[in-house]
Design an enzyme around this catalytic site. Structure first.
Site, short mmCIF file in Angstrom:
data_model
loop_
_atom_site.label_atom_id
_atom_site.label_comp_id
_atom_site.label_asym_id
_atom_site.label_seq_id
_atom_site.Cartn_x
_atom_site.Cartn_y
_atom_site.Cartn_z
N TYR A 1 50.51 56.56 57.16
CA TYR A 1 50.45 55.75 55.95
C TYR A 1 51.83 55.25 55.54
CZ TYR A 1 50.33 54.88 50.89
OH TYR A 1 50.51 54.34 49.65
N LYS B 1 53.42 51.41 55.90
CA LYS B 1 53.83 50.73 54.67
C LYS B 1 55.31 50.35 54.75
CE LYS B 1 51.85 50.12 51.23
NZ LYS B 1 51.10 48.92 50.75
#
Length: 491
Positions: A237, A241
């Protein structure tokens, strides 16, 4: 810094919101509709097969949610007409160029009308499939940027990221941009397009081998974690990002770009009412498991900082960032969290959680109240590993030997217990960087917004986002956990 026109900034403006069925997007949409009913249009991008399905999904997953309770109370039977006079749900996916929108008339209309773009679309699963995470968190950011560049009236693009893209876990972490090819480890050269090629090679190989969907998913999840750790990020994640931020920083050119990096987002502090939340977010999985009697331990040093921030404060900071950075041909980053101004320790959360569930025990599906023990905190991974070895790993080995002797008599029990242990250890590995976090996120840029609000005529009660006003014991015990038990915990 001109702040007197915050509400006027959105008057007669057209806003595009990606990830419109997500938690923060719902809070943002509700806020804008409630405080500025004269907004011209909200285009809401929703993953669906067509626009009709997008509207149905928006109605079910957004309008019917309790967060619209205040608007519903104010408007009664007129709620839907009020909303659909201002809101246009659109079927689309940021993983695709131009979001996969095929209607040329609609897309030209959007490019002519849109003033503001809010990119809140993301997959937040720590161990998401690498191909999926790259498509949404990394290349999705590029697709939103390319779309925004075609909006002739654009005033600002605001991208919602996460404070943990830095991957640093101690010291004062600055609001600094991420640069292409830079990595936390600094040992491996990171080329984003090469990562896309790695994914494609893996997928081609798996298809050639006739792998099942389950095998492909498992391999892609493992690949994401492997690549993240190779470059120095703890999970898929935050890694993807971070790549998304790099792309935005590299290619935004003169487009006004504001990046908001929240920490761990929790239930609303007071707007539209206190305690609204959706799903179990980060630390909430621990709270719910503990309250249900399934967890008796907390992992993390007692002095570790849990940097949490209520969702409505994040949305207010997003609104302020939009207003102040509009029409500025530069990039700016805002950390939105609490670790610097009003830190909460892990030990405090364990105490508050114990008190809450002692005073308000969870009732299981059989009507039995769950008595929770005082949680034990493992201050190091080594102590936790020793606990797991004695409590689970050694019995597993005994069970494995027993199966050999007794012709797999306990095979089912062994497989089930082994699976549970592997899941726990994987979760520990994913969450370890957060529960041992001792740093703080510098929020100098965000603090300038707070100072400007205090020095202006803006109603601070309407656009509050100062974490110093939060009494953590009161918030956790009287707002957050009650909201969690109402909206997210199920028997």
């Amino acid at each position: 810094m001109e702040l007197e026109g915050i509400l006027q900034f959105f008057e007669n403006k057209t806003v595009l919101v990606t990830g419109a069925t997500g938690f923060l997007a719902k809070v943002f949409v509700e806020k804008i509709l409630r405080v500025q009913p004269n907004v011209k249009r909200l285009y809401l991008l929703v993953r669906a097969s067509d626009n009709e399905s997008a509207t149905q999904r928006f109605r079910k997953e957004v309008i019917e949610k309790d967060i619209f309770r205040v608007l519903k109370n104010n408007l009664g039977a007129n709620l839907e007409s009020f909303i659909f006079e201002r809101v246009t749900p659109i079927s689309g996916d940021i993983s695709d160029e131009n979001f996969g929108i095929k209607d040329s008339i609609l897309i030209e209309e959007m490019w002519k009308e849109i003033d503001i773009v809010l990119n809140s679309a993301a997959t937040t699963n720590f161990d998401e499939r690498y191909d999926v995470a790259l498509g949404i968190n990394t290349y999705g950011a590029l697709h939103v940027l390319n779309f925004a560049k075609k909006c002739i009236k654009l005033k600002v693009l605001l991208h919602v990221s996460t404070a943990y893209v830095s991957s640093e876990m101690e010291g004062n972490i600055l609001e600094s941009p991420l640069h292409m090819e830079d990595t936390p480890k600094g040992t491996s050269r990171l080329v984003i397009n090469a990562e896309k090629e790695v994914v494609e090679e893996y997928l081609d190989r798996l298809q050639e081998q006739g792998a099942t969907n389950e095998e492909i998913t498992s391999t892609m999840k493992d690949l994401g974690i492997k690549r993240a750790k190779l470059y120095g990020w703890p999970n898929t994640y935050v890694y993807t990002k971070a790549l998304g931020e790099m792309i935005l920083g590299q290619f935004h050119q003169n487009l006004p770009l504001a990046i908001v990096r929240p920490t761990m987002v929790t239930s609303t502090y007071k707007e539209p009412f206190s305690g609204w939340i959706e799903g179990a977010r980060t630390m909430d999985g621990v709270i719910t498991a503990y309250g249900k009697g399934r967890l008796k331990i907390f992992l993390g040093h007692p002095n570790s900082i849990l940097d949490v921030i209520p969702a409505d404060m994040v949305v207010n900071s997003i609104i302020m960032a939009m207003v102040t950075h509009a029409n500025k041909s530069s990039q700016i980053i805002f950390h939105v969290g609490s670790s610097l101004r009003n830190p909460m320790k892990l030990s405090s959360l364990s105490i508050f959680t114990f008190r809450y569930f002692t005073q308000n025990p969870w009732i299981d599906r059989n009507g039995k109240s769950i008595n929770v023990p005082h949680p034990k905190i493992f201050s190091s991974i080594a102590s936790f590993q020793a606990y797991m070895d004695i409590r689970y790993i050694l019995p597993l080995k005994v069970l494995w030997l027993a199966n050999l002797v007794l012709c797999q008599y306990y095979r089912g029990i062994y497989i089930n217990l082994n699976r549970k242990v592997r899941v726990v250890m994987r979760l520990v590995d994913l969450y370890k960087p957060y529960v041992y976090f001792t740093g703080s996120f510098d929020d100098s840029n965000t603090e300038k917004l707070r100072v400007a609000i205090r020095e202006s005529d803006v109603d601070e009660n309407l656009f509050y986002f100062d974490p110093r006003c939060i009494d953590w014991e009161d918030y956790i015990m009287n707002t957050h956990i009650p909201g969690l038990t109402k909206y997210s915990m199920k028997p």
